[in-house]
Design a protein around this motif. Structure first.
Motif, mmCIF file in Angstrom:
data_model
loop_
_atom_site.group_PDB
_atom_site.id
_atom_site.type_symbol
_atom_site.label_atom_id
_atom_site.label_comp_id
_atom_site.label_asym_id
_atom_site.label_seq_id
_atom_site.Cartn_x
_atom_site.Cartn_y
_atom_site.Cartn_z
ATOM 1 N N MET A 1 9.663 -40.769 34.936
ATOM 2 C CA MET A 1 8.535 -40.664 35.836
ATOM 3 C C MET A 1 7.263 -40.574 34.982
ATOM 4 S SD MET A 1 7.608 -37.745 38.752
ATOM 5 C CE MET A 1 9.121 -36.947 38.498
ATOM 6 N N GLN A 2 6.267 -41.300 35.405
ATOM 7 C CA GLN A 2 4.978 -41.289 34.713
ATOM 8 C C GLN A 2 4.239 -39.979 35.010
ATOM 9 O OE1 GLN A 2 3.851 -43.787 32.684
ATOM 10 N NE2 GLN A 2 5.856 -44.732 32.964
ATOM 11 N N GLU A 3 3.348 -39.594 34.123
ATOM 12 C CA GLU A 3 2.585 -38.349 34.275
ATOM 13 C C GLU A 3 1.764 -38.343 35.564
ATOM 14 O OE1 GLU A 3 1.142 -34.552 33.395
ATOM 15 O OE2 GLU A 3 2.858 -35.661 32.604
ATOM 16 N N TYR A 4 1.108 -39.458 35.879
ATOM 17 C CA TYR A 4 0.288 -39.503 37.092
ATOM 18 C C TYR A 4 1.158 -39.373 38.343
ATOM 19 C CZ TYR A 4 1.550 -44.380 38.118
ATOM 20 O OH TYR A 4 2.230 -45.523 38.437
ATOM 21 N N GLU A 5 2.396 -39.907 38.307
ATOM 22 C CA GLU A 5 3.304 -39.784 39.454
ATOM 23 C C GLU A 5 3.729 -38.324 39.630
ATOM 24 O OE1 GLU A 5 5.634 -44.047 39.455
ATOM 25 O OE2 GLU A 5 6.213 -42.565 37.930
ATOM 26 N N ARG B 1 13.055 -26.088 42.270
ATOM 27 C CA ARG B 1 12.803 -27.507 42.527
ATOM 28 C C ARG B 1 11.407 -27.911 42.053
ATOM 29 N NH1 ARG B 1 16.261 -29.173 47.763
ATOM 30 N NH2 ARG B 1 18.034 -27.834 47.307
ATOM 31 N N LEU B 2 10.435 -27.028 42.253
ATOM 32 C CA LEU B 2 9.079 -27.297 41.792
ATOM 33 C C LEU B 2 9.042 -27.396 40.263
ATOM 34 C CD1 LEU B 2 6.139 -27.634 42.721
ATOM 35 C CD2 LEU B 2 5.871 -25.170 42.449
ATOM 36 N N GLU B 3 9.757 -26.511 39.601
ATOM 37 C CA GLU B 3 9.806 -26.542 38.135
ATOM 38 C C GLU B 3 10.451 -27.826 37.634
ATOM 39 O OE1 GLU B 3 11.759 -22.859 37.193
ATOM 40 O OE2 GLU B 3 9.883 -21.730 37.261
ATOM 41 N N ALA B 4 11.427 -28.347 38.345
ATOM 42 C CA ALA B 4 12.060 -29.606 37.946
ATOM 43 C C ALA B 4 11.035 -30.744 37.971
ATOM 44 C CB ALA B 4 13.243 -29.928 38.859
ATOM 45 N N ILE B 5 10.156 -30.728 38.966
ATOM 46 C CA ILE B 5 9.098 -31.749 39.028
ATOM 47 C C ILE B 5 8.084 -31.509 37.908
ATOM 48 C CG2 ILE B 5 7.189 -32.696 40.384
ATOM 49 C CD1 ILE B 5 8.815 -32.054 42.907
ATOM 50 N N GLU B 6 7.687 -30.237 37.732
ATOM 51 C CA GLU B 6 6.690 -29.911 36.715
ATOM 52 C C GLU B 6 7.142 -30.331 35.321
ATOM 53 O OE1 GLU B 6 6.156 -25.738 37.402
ATOM 54 O OE2 GLU B 6 4.475 -26.066 38.772
ATOM 55 N N GLU B 7 8.418 -30.144 35.040
ATOM 56 C CA GLU B 7 8.951 -30.495 33.726
ATOM 57 C C GLU B 7 9.030 -32.007 33.545
ATOM 58 O OE1 GLU B 7 12.629 -28.379 33.644
ATOM 59 O OE2 GLU B 7 11.638 -26.437 33.504
ATOM 60 N N GLY B 8 9.063 -32.748 34.636
ATOM 61 C CA GLY B 8 9.064 -34.198 34.572
ATOM 62 C C GLY B 8 10.355 -34.814 34.070
ATOM 63 N N ALA B 9 11.432 -34.056 34.073
ATOM 64 C CA ALA B 9 12.710 -34.555 33.562
ATOM 65 C C ALA B 9 13.542 -35.229 34.653
ATOM 66 C CB ALA B 9 13.491 -33.407 32.934
ATOM 67 N N SER C 1 13.740 -38.623 37.634
ATOM 68 C CA SER C 1 13.230 -39.962 37.940
ATOM 69 C C SER C 1 12.244 -39.878 39.102
ATOM 70 C CB SER C 1 14.389 -40.891 38.324
ATOM 71 O OG SER C 1 14.920 -40.509 39.578
ATOM 72 N N ARG C 2 11.550 -40.952 39.342
ATOM 73 C CA ARG C 2 10.588 -41.003 40.453
ATOM 74 C C ARG C 2 11.303 -40.733 41.782
ATOM 75 N NH1 ARG C 2 5.430 -40.583 42.301
ATOM 76 N NH2 ARG C 2 5.211 -41.815 44.177
ATOM 77 N N GLU C 3 12.473 -41.353 41.981
ATOM 78 C CA GLU C 3 13.224 -41.171 43.225
ATOM 79 C C GLU C 3 13.687 -39.715 43.381
ATOM 80 O OE1 GLU C 3 14.038 -43.641 40.950
ATOM 81 O OE2 GLU C 3 12.857 -45.125 42.026
ATOM 82 N N GLU C 4 14.174 -39.129 42.293
ATOM 83 C CA GLU C 4 14.598 -37.722 42.347
ATOM 84 C C GLU C 4 13.398 -36.818 42.631
ATOM 85 O OE1 GLU C 4 18.331 -37.634 39.213
ATOM 86 O OE2 GLU C 4 16.283 -37.714 38.427
ATOM 87 N N GLY C 5 12.266 -37.141 42.018
ATOM 88 C CA GLY C 5 11.051 -36.371 42.260
ATOM 89 C C GLY C 5 10.611 -36.445 43.707
ATOM 90 N N GLU C 6 10.690 -37.643 44.292
ATOM 91 C CA GLU C 6 10.339 -37.815 45.710
ATOM 92 C C GLU C 6 11.248 -36.962 46.593
ATOM 93 O OE1 GLU C 6 8.043 -39.469 47.466
ATOM 94 O OE2 GLU C 6 7.033 -40.475 45.805
ATOM 95 N N GLU C 7 12.545 -36.991 46.295
ATOM 96 C CA GLU C 7 13.501 -36.202 47.076
ATOM 97 C C GLU C 7 13.234 -34.706 46.914
ATOM 98 O OE1 GLU C 7 16.127 -34.962 49.681
ATOM 99 O OE2 GLU C 7 15.549 -37.054 49.434
ATOM 100 N N LEU C 8 12.939 -34.272 45.700
ATOM 101 C CA LEU C 8 12.615 -32.863 45.466
ATOM 102 C C LEU C 8 11.353 -32.473 46.242
ATOM 103 C CD1 LEU C 8 13.333 -32.515 41.645
ATOM 104 C CD2 LEU C 8 14.567 -31.378 43.508
ATOM 105 N N ALA C 9 10.344 -33.331 46.223
ATOM 106 C CA ALA C 9 9.101 -33.039 46.948
ATOM 107 C C ALA C 9 9.372 -32.909 48.448
ATOM 108 C CB ALA C 9 8.061 -34.129 46.681
#
Length: 146
Positions: free
Chosen positions: A1-5, A72-80, A82-90
């Motif tokens: 996942m890109q930083e801006y995403e 779940r928020l920390e998983a997004i913050e760490e950026g580890a 994918s974009r799809e996983e991040g979307e699902e977490l959000a």
């Protein structure tokens, strides 16, 4: 996942109106245990007040949901992720927030405590806005010494 995403996802979950129109997830896995979250929330909400025997159960559920939200928020913050996983977490974080909103607004309220909580939330939003506006997003200080 890109930083801006990653930043876009974090902004979306922290947005004040993020839960408007959001659905409470049907089920959610919290600490390895699957919970029928929507059923639980609507079962509790259906009553006028939470019976004393259920208060502990509701408080424990809120603590568990807050803990799961943070993980779940920390998983997004760490950026580890994918974009799809991040979307699902959000999406799941917003659903957890929706459930927490319902559970927080149950039964008789303590108006003084509610007012203090609202003032604290307003101050937090204001400080966050100021940090962004002044370009201090990564600054961990809280305005002390300035």
């Amino acid at each position: 996942m890109q930083e801006y995403e990653r930043k876009q996802l974090l902004e979306r979950v922290e947005r004040e109106g993020a839960t408007v129109g959001a659905d409470i997830p049907e089920t959610i896995t919290v600490q390895g245990e699957e919970i029928d979250l929507r059923t639980f929330v609507f079962e509790i909400k259906r009553r006028d007040t939470v019976p004393p025997g259920e208060r502990d159960r509701v408080e424990q559920a809120k603590r568990n949901l807050r803990r799961e939200r943070l993980e779940r928020l920390e998983a997004i913050e760490e950026g580890a992720v994918s974009r799809e996983e991040g979307e699902e977490l959000a999406r799941s974080i917003i659903g957890i927030d929706r459930a927490l909103n319902v559970l927080e607004n149950l039964g008789p309220t303590n108006l003084e405590q509610e007012q203090k909580a609202q003032q604290a939330a307003d101050k937090k939003r204001w400080m966050s806005f100021l940090k962004k506006a002044l370009g201090h997003e990564d600054d961990n200080t809280q305005g002390r010494g300035r």
